[in-house]
Scaffold this active site. Structure first.
Site, PDB file in Angstrom:
ATOM      1  N   GLU A   1      -8.860  -6.193  -1.647  1.00 48.88           N
ATOM      2  CA  GLU A   1     -10.282  -5.446  -1.845  1.00 48.88           C
ATOM      3  C   GLU A   1     -10.430  -4.967  -3.188  1.00 48.88           C
ATOM      4  OE1 GLU A   1      -8.053  -4.754   0.643  1.00 48.88           O
ATOM      5  OE2 GLU A   1      -9.244  -4.422   2.581  1.00 48.88           O
TER       6      GLU A   1
ATOM      7  N   GLY B   1       0.951   5.898  -1.450  1.00 47.01           N
ATOM      8  CA  GLY B   1      -0.694   5.626  -1.908  1.00 47.01           C
ATOM      9  C   GLY B   1      -1.450   6.757  -1.202  1.00 47.01           C
ATOM     10  N   ARG B   2      -0.991   7.244   0.147  1.00 43.25           N
ATOM     11  CA  ARG B   2      -1.879   8.302   0.757  1.00 43.25           C
ATOM     12  C   ARG B   2      -1.557   9.738   0.223  1.00 43.25           C
ATOM     13  NH1 ARG B   2       0.851   5.071   4.180  1.00 43.25           N
ATOM     14  NH2 ARG B   2       2.706   5.995   5.400  1.00 43.25           N
TER      15      ARG B   2
ATOM     16  N   GLU C   1      -1.784   6.273   9.444  1.00 43.62           N
ATOM     17  CA  GLU C   1      -0.851   5.379   8.886  1.00 43.62           C
ATOM     18  C   GLU C   1       0.435   5.853   8.615  1.00 43.62           C
ATOM     19  OE1 GLU C   1      -2.636   2.264   5.651  1.00 43.62           O
ATOM     20  OE2 GLU C   1      -1.635   3.793   4.633  1.00 43.62           O
TER      21      GLU C   1
ATOM     22  N   HIS D   1     -24.730  16.844  18.589  1.00 38.97           N
ATOM     23  CA  HIS D   1     -26.052  16.229  19.336  1.00 38.97           C
ATOM     24  C   HIS D   1     -25.755  14.532  19.571  1.00 38.97           C
ATOM     25  CE1 HIS D   1     -28.780  19.532  18.986  1.00 38.97           C
ATOM     26  NE2 HIS D   1     -27.883  20.018  17.869  1.00 38.97           N
TER      27      HIS D   1
ATOM     28  N   LYS E   1      -2.001   1.184  -6.550  1.00 44.24           N
ATOM     29  CA  LYS E   1      -0.272   1.270  -6.710  1.00 44.24           C
ATOM     30  C   LYS E   1       0.127  -0.158  -6.673  1.00 44.24           C
ATOM     31  CE  LYS E   1       3.886   3.138  -4.548  1.00 44.24           C
ATOM     32  NZ  LYS E   1       4.603   3.725  -3.305  1.00 44.24           N
TER      33      LYS E   1
ATOM     34  N   LYS F   1      -2.924  -8.288   6.872  1.00 39.97           N
ATOM     35  CA  LYS F   1      -3.126  -8.682   5.527  1.00 39.97           C
ATOM     36  C   LYS F   1      -2.667 -10.342   5.317  1.00 39.97           C
ATOM     37  CE  LYS F   1      -2.347  -4.590   2.904  1.00 39.97           C
ATOM     38  NZ  LYS F   1      -1.244  -3.847   2.156  1.00 39.97           N
TER      39      LYS F   1
HETATM   40  O1  F6P Z   1      -3.628  -0.003   3.881  1.00 41.56           O
HETATM   41  C1  F6P Z   1      -2.367  -0.257   3.251  1.00 41.56           C
HETATM   42  C2  F6P Z   1      -2.282   0.401   1.910  1.00 41.56           C
HETATM   43  O2  F6P Z   1      -0.872  -0.332   1.080  1.00 41.56           O
HETATM   44  C3  F6P Z   1      -2.314   1.991   1.997  1.00 41.56           C
HETATM   45  O3  F6P Z   1      -0.846   2.521   2.211  1.00 41.56           O
HETATM   46  C4  F6P Z   1      -2.600   2.107   0.642  1.00 41.56           C
HETATM   47  O4  F6P Z   1      -3.048   3.330   0.460  1.00 41.56           O
HETATM   48  C5  F6P Z   1      -3.502   1.318   0.400  1.00 41.56           C
HETATM   49  O5  F6P Z   1      -3.272  -0.140   1.155  1.00 41.56           O
HETATM   50  C6  F6P Z   1      -4.096   0.666  -1.046  1.00 41.56           C
HETATM   51  O6  F6P Z   1      -2.735   0.193  -1.593  1.00 41.56           O
HETATM   52  P1  F6P Z   1      -2.748  -0.020  -3.301  1.00 41.56           P
HETATM   53  O7  F6P Z   1      -3.165   1.289  -3.915  1.00 41.56           O
HETATM   54  O8  F6P Z   1      -1.867  -0.633  -3.566  1.00 41.56           O
HETATM   55  O9  F6P Z   1      -3.993  -0.616  -3.716  1.00 41.56           O
END
Ligand code: F6P
Length: 517
Positions: free
Chosen positions: A198, A253-254, A339, A370, A192, A482
């Site tokens: 990452e 995002g979620r 979250e 188990h 987003k 972050k």
């Molecule tokens: O973990 C924080 C967060 O902003 C989440 O809410 C989101 O799903 C994820 O990082 C990835 O964000 P983006 O879609 O902006 O890369």
């Protein structure tokens, strides 16, 4: 002073009544017929929850006193309920049929489904003219967990190979790319913000991997797609407009797998399955918007969570899927619940002063029996659990499935009823029971039933946020980590002043890392 400031959840009459009713309750659980609700292919059985009619009535009053129906109305009306980011929350529009959603949503859906069709049938090809065989999806959190869950759960045997690359660990990138042919590999960057560390680093690494192997300068234009709300950053990365798809700021995002973030789902499963997934979720939206609280399944799920978390001291909630196809459900629900509602501040900035989201965790099927179920049966901690099972198997091994379902039912029964101490080693063999659980039983696992299941949980999370008076749609806490990671990364890589601004532990660990390298 706002209404919520004057009347926090604990100030509500129903909350106080629940506090009085919250004493250990034993005895025969109510009949299943009076403690379950069905919505299409999804049955939610809460007969093993520790509540009687009086508690149920008080919980229903809590929903009313919390003005839940009004909050649901605001959600669907597009009110700016994400108050800290001043945004409406409208992921439900993404799964509405074409005539019932904004034109740009329908148009974007058609655009990415057309691309999915073209990739699947081999019409869209790589730079050498070969069809795509592998799709790498680069994204993390909400841009990955939902799509990966659905692809993993429903992927037919001969579907395109769709791999998710989320983690910053280089090992993940190395393993994901190992053995792939750039000529037949398509990359979808889902972010987003298009700034997530990452995703940015994995996208750059993957771009370099292509460039090193092909020397084709135009490779990014042909092999990279982006799904983002930050079109400028995707353009800067080199992805042309025709390969870019929208995310909107009114979708968290979620909650975004119903948007173009679901493109990997559409590639893996096909357009029809993706549309069925949306239809399943949309059916739940209608149910949620139109059904009175007592019969409203997401409301019920939230009220059960309130009863367990706030009145029975359950600090953790186990998600126990009894179907291998749902093995990623715990991770997905972890983000969705923790979250969203892992917060201690109300919408108005005041402290919540009651517990909010429990720790959500889980593990799959009889493997868990188990491993960690011993603690669930005889440990000292109170917890709640959701068992999620599928009545009809997705395979022909009937014997396996009979045993799987028998084990699922046995575990919820054991946790609920326990076993009295008798015979030799009586106290060692006894199980206290009384651990509350809900069983969610899908008739079968289809795109429609899975869409419904996930939407039920989404709305449960919304209801919990409303009752606790917190904003489930922001995630400010994540920012601290972050920021600190950025600072520490600078120290680690620049050789600059070690430990500047750091606590003794972090400074010491940095020194050790440097020495070891
Ligand atoms: O973990 C924080 C967060 O902003 C989440 O809410 C989101 O799903 C994820 O990082 C990835 O964000 P983006 O879609 O902006 O890369």
């Amino acid at each position: 002073m706002s209404a919520s400031q004057s009347n926090p959840p604990q100030g509500l009459g129903a909350w106080q009544r629940l506090a009085i009713l919250a004493k250990p309750r034993t005895g025969t659980p109510a009949r299943a017929t009076s403690r379950s609700r069905r919505l299409g292919p999804v049955l939610v059985d809460y007969s093993k929850q520790a509540l009687d009619d009086e508690v149920f009535e008080a919980l229903a009053e809590l929903a009313a006193e919390s003005k839940l129906p009004r909050a649901i109305g605001e959600l669907f009306a597009g009110a700016r309920i994400n108050n800290t980011e001043d945004r409406p929350v409208q992921h439900t529009l993404l799964r509405a049929p074409a005539g019932a959603c904004p034109k740009e949503v329908a148009a974007e859906r058609e655009r990415f489904l057309t691309v999915a069709d073209a990739v699947r049938c081999g019409q869209r090809r790589g730079y050498t003219g070969k069809p795509f065989e592998t799709v790498i999806v680069i994204g993390i959190g909400g841009s990955q967990l939902g799509p990966e869950l659905v692809v993993d759960a429903l992927r037919p045997p001969h579907a395109p190979d769709v791999r998710f690359l989320a983690n910053i660990d280089g090992d993940a990138a190395v393993r994901t790319l190992a053995g792939l042919d750039p000529a037949t590999t398509l990359v979808i960057v889902v972010s987003k913000s298009f700034t997530t560390l990452e995703t940015r680093v994995n996208a750059e690494t993957t771009r370099s991997w292509f460039l090193e192997r092909t020397c084709e300068t135009g490779i990014v234009e042909e092999h990279f797609l982006a799904v983002t709300a930050n079109q400028a950053a995707a353009a800067e990365f080199g992805i042309p407009p025709g390969n870019r798809f929208a995310m909107w700021d009114w979708v968290g995002g979620r909650f975004s797998m119903w948007s173009a973030a679901g493109l990997p789902i559409a590639i893996a499963l096909g357009r029809g399955c993706f549309e069925d997934l949306l239809a399943g979720a949309h059916g739940v939206d209608d149910h949620f918007r139109e059904t009175a609280p007592k019969d409203n399944i997401p409301v019920l799920l939230a009220l059960l969570a309130i009863w367990n978390t706030n009145f029975h001291g359950t600090a953790t909630h186990a998600v126990l899927p009894y179907d291998r196809r749902l093995r990623l459900l715990p991770s997905y629900l972890q983000q969705l619940e923790m979250e969203s509602n892992g917060k201690s501040v109300r919408r108005d900035g005041d402290a919540v002063r009651t517990h909010t989201a429990p720790v959500v965790w889980g593990g799959e099927e009889t493997n868990g029996q188990h491993a960690f179920h011993q603690l669930l049966l005889q440990g000292t901690r109170a917890f709640s659990a959701d068992f999620v099972a599928v009545a009809r198997a997705g395979h022909d091994l009937k014997d396996h499935h009979d045993w799987l379902l028998a084990n699922c039912l046995a575990q919820s029964k054991a946790m609920s009823e326990g076993r009295a101490a008798d015979g030799p080693l009586g106290s060692h063999r006894s199980v206290a029971g009384g651990q509350p659980s809900t069983t969610v039983l899908l008739d079968e696992l289809t795109p429609r039933s899975l869409g419904a299941l996930l939407a039920l949980y989404e709305h449960k999370v919304f209801c919990l946020g409303s009752i606790w008076q917190i904003n489930p749609f922001d995630q400010w806490g994540v920012e601290l980590g972050k920021e600190l990671a950025g600072e520490i990364h600078d120290e680690l890589t620049s050789g600059g002043s070690q430990g500047a601004g750091n606590d003794a532990s972090t400074a010491g660990l940095l020194t050790q890392v440097r020495r070891a390298r």
